[in-house]
Motif scaffolding. Structure first.
Motif, PDB file in Angstrom:
ATOM      1  N   LEU A   1      22.562  11.704 -61.790  1.00 23.12           N
ATOM      2  CA  LEU A   1      21.620  12.578 -62.478  1.00 23.12           C
ATOM      3  C   LEU A   1      20.503  12.923 -61.507  1.00 23.12           C
ATOM      4  O   LEU A   1      19.764  12.039 -61.061  1.00 23.12           O
ATOM      5  CB  LEU A   1      21.048  11.906 -63.724  1.00 23.12           C
ATOM      6  CG  LEU A   1      19.916  12.649 -64.444  1.00 23.12           C
ATOM      7  CD1 LEU A   1      20.415  13.983 -64.980  1.00 23.12           C
ATOM      8  CD2 LEU A   1      19.347  11.800 -65.575  1.00 23.12           C
ATOM      9  N   VAL A   2      20.395  14.202 -61.145  1.00 21.83           N
ATOM     10  CA  VAL A   2      19.389  14.651 -60.196  1.00 21.83           C
ATOM     11  C   VAL A   2      18.237  15.285 -60.974  1.00 21.83           C
ATOM     12  O   VAL A   2      18.427  16.257 -61.696  1.00 21.83           O
ATOM     13  CB  VAL A   2      19.975  15.674 -59.207  1.00 21.83           C
ATOM     14  CG1 VAL A   2      18.892  16.189 -58.253  1.00 21.83           C
ATOM     15  CG2 VAL A   2      21.114  15.058 -58.418  1.00 21.83           C
ATOM     16  N   VAL A   3      17.057  14.726 -60.823  1.00 21.82           N
ATOM     17  CA  VAL A   3      15.860  15.296 -61.432  1.00 21.82           C
ATOM     18  C   VAL A   3      15.045  15.913 -60.298  1.00 21.82           C
ATOM     19  O   VAL A   3      14.390  15.215 -59.527  1.00 21.82           O
ATOM     20  CB  VAL A   3      15.043  14.237 -62.190  1.00 21.82           C
ATOM     21  CG1 VAL A   3      13.820  14.875 -62.843  1.00 21.82           C
ATOM     22  CG2 VAL A   3      15.913  13.567 -63.245  1.00 21.82           C
ATOM     23  N   THR A   4      15.120  17.219 -60.195  1.00 21.05           N
ATOM     24  CA  THR A   4      14.487  17.910 -59.087  1.00 21.05           C
ATOM     25  C   THR A   4      12.984  17.688 -59.105  1.00 21.05           C
ATOM     26  O   THR A   4      12.334  17.817 -60.141  1.00 21.05           O
ATOM     27  CB  THR A   4      14.782  19.414 -59.149  1.00 21.05           C
ATOM     28  OG1 THR A   4      16.190  19.606 -59.276  1.00 21.05           O
ATOM     29  CG2 THR A   4      14.287  20.125 -57.902  1.00 21.05           C
ATOM     30  N   GLY A   5      12.441  17.361 -57.944  1.00 24.90           N
ATOM     31  CA  GLY A   5      11.009  17.133 -57.828  1.00 24.90           C
ATOM     32  C   GLY A   5      10.610  15.679 -57.836  1.00 24.90           C
ATOM     33  O   GLY A   5       9.481  15.342 -57.471  1.00 24.90           O
ATOM     34  N   MET A   6      11.524  14.788 -58.256  1.00 21.42           N
ATOM     35  CA  MET A   6      11.227  13.361 -58.222  1.00 21.42           C
ATOM     36  C   MET A   6      11.290  12.853 -56.781  1.00 21.42           C
ATOM     37  O   MET A   6      12.128  13.309 -55.994  1.00 21.42           O
ATOM     38  CB  MET A   6      12.223  12.583 -59.081  1.00 21.42           C
ATOM     39  CG  MET A   6      11.952  12.662 -60.561  1.00 21.42           C
ATOM     40  SD  MET A   6      10.420  11.818 -60.995  1.00 21.42           S
ATOM     41  CE  MET A   6      10.263  12.362 -62.703  1.00 21.42           C
ATOM     42  N   PRO A   7      10.435  11.903 -56.431  1.00 17.38           N
ATOM     43  CA  PRO A   7      10.515  11.338 -55.076  1.00 17.38           C
ATOM     44  C   PRO A   7      11.785  10.524 -54.901  1.00 17.38           C
ATOM     45  O   PRO A   7      12.302   9.946 -55.869  1.00 17.38           O
ATOM     46  CB  PRO A   7       9.271  10.446 -54.995  1.00 17.38           C
ATOM     47  CG  PRO A   7       8.963  10.104 -56.412  1.00 17.38           C
ATOM     48  CD  PRO A   7       9.360  11.296 -57.226  1.00 17.38           C
TER      49      PRO A   7
END
Length: 201
Positions: A100-106
């Motif tokens: 699961l890719v959450v764009t903007g997370m470090p």
């Protein structure tokens, strides 16, 4: 049969007016300067990433993936906690063949040295504080040795990440051409202490 890796992408996206009159779709976060990161953080920690682990959890009746990052504390600026480990929990991650890719997370990797600006977001099953990163990827700096000696703290934005600012009338506009912050580690620590009202040792 070999499992096929599946990747889900969760994007907190907004249409942002570009300078040329078009639009850009990306994860949009309000821009924060270094001093703003320091002022908004509950904890500012210099340390090393001890572990990164992802797991399935249930949130609001739905299954999702979250990642837990444990940072071994080398120095804490603010002295608000005696805990030797700062625990970060954030959405996204990879479990087995599902990501699961959450764009903007470090992004964090075991063994890297980091300077992180943290906000207390809750507690775990043992009652220990858990944290999120202030400003998403803006609040994570990797610490690297500098050629000739010393260390630099370097902000890491990643891809699909856009910064925005608000006019006096509340209109959201993109921040164009802003490079990630890079500064001497000693200077960065002194700045944080100054913003948080500490006396530099």
């Amino acid at each position: 049969m070999t499992a096929t890796r599946r990747t889900m992408t969760l994007v907190a996206s907004l249409a942002v007016l570009a300078a040329a009159g078009g639009s850009v779709r990306a994860t949009v976060v309000m821009a924060l300067g270094f001093d703003e990161l320091a002022a908004q953080a509950d904890r500012v920690v210099l340390g090393s990433v001890h572990s990164v682990s992802a797991r399935w959890v249930e949130r609001d009746g739905e299954k999702t993936i979250e990642t837990t990052i444990d940072v071994a504390v080398e120095d804490e600026l603010g002295n608000v906690s005696a805990e030797p480990v700062a625990r970060i929990v954030q959405p996204g991650g990879e479990v087995g063949d599902v990501g699961l890719v959450v764009t903007g997370m470090p992004e964090f990797h075991a063994g890297e040295r980091v300077l992180v600006f943290l906000r207390v977001s809750g507690a775990d099953e043992q009652g220990r504080a858990v944290h999120s990163v202030v400003g998403m990827a803006q609040g994570k700096f990797i610490v690297l040795p500098r050629l000739g000696g010393g260390f630099d703290a370097i902000q890491q934005f990643g891809t699909g990440f856009a910064l925005a600012d608000a006019d006096d009338d509340g209109t959201i506009r993109p921040v164009e051409g802003r490079a990630p912050i890079r500064m001497d580690l000693g200077e960065a620590l002194a700045r944080v202490r100054a913003v948080r009202g500490e006396v530099t040792p």
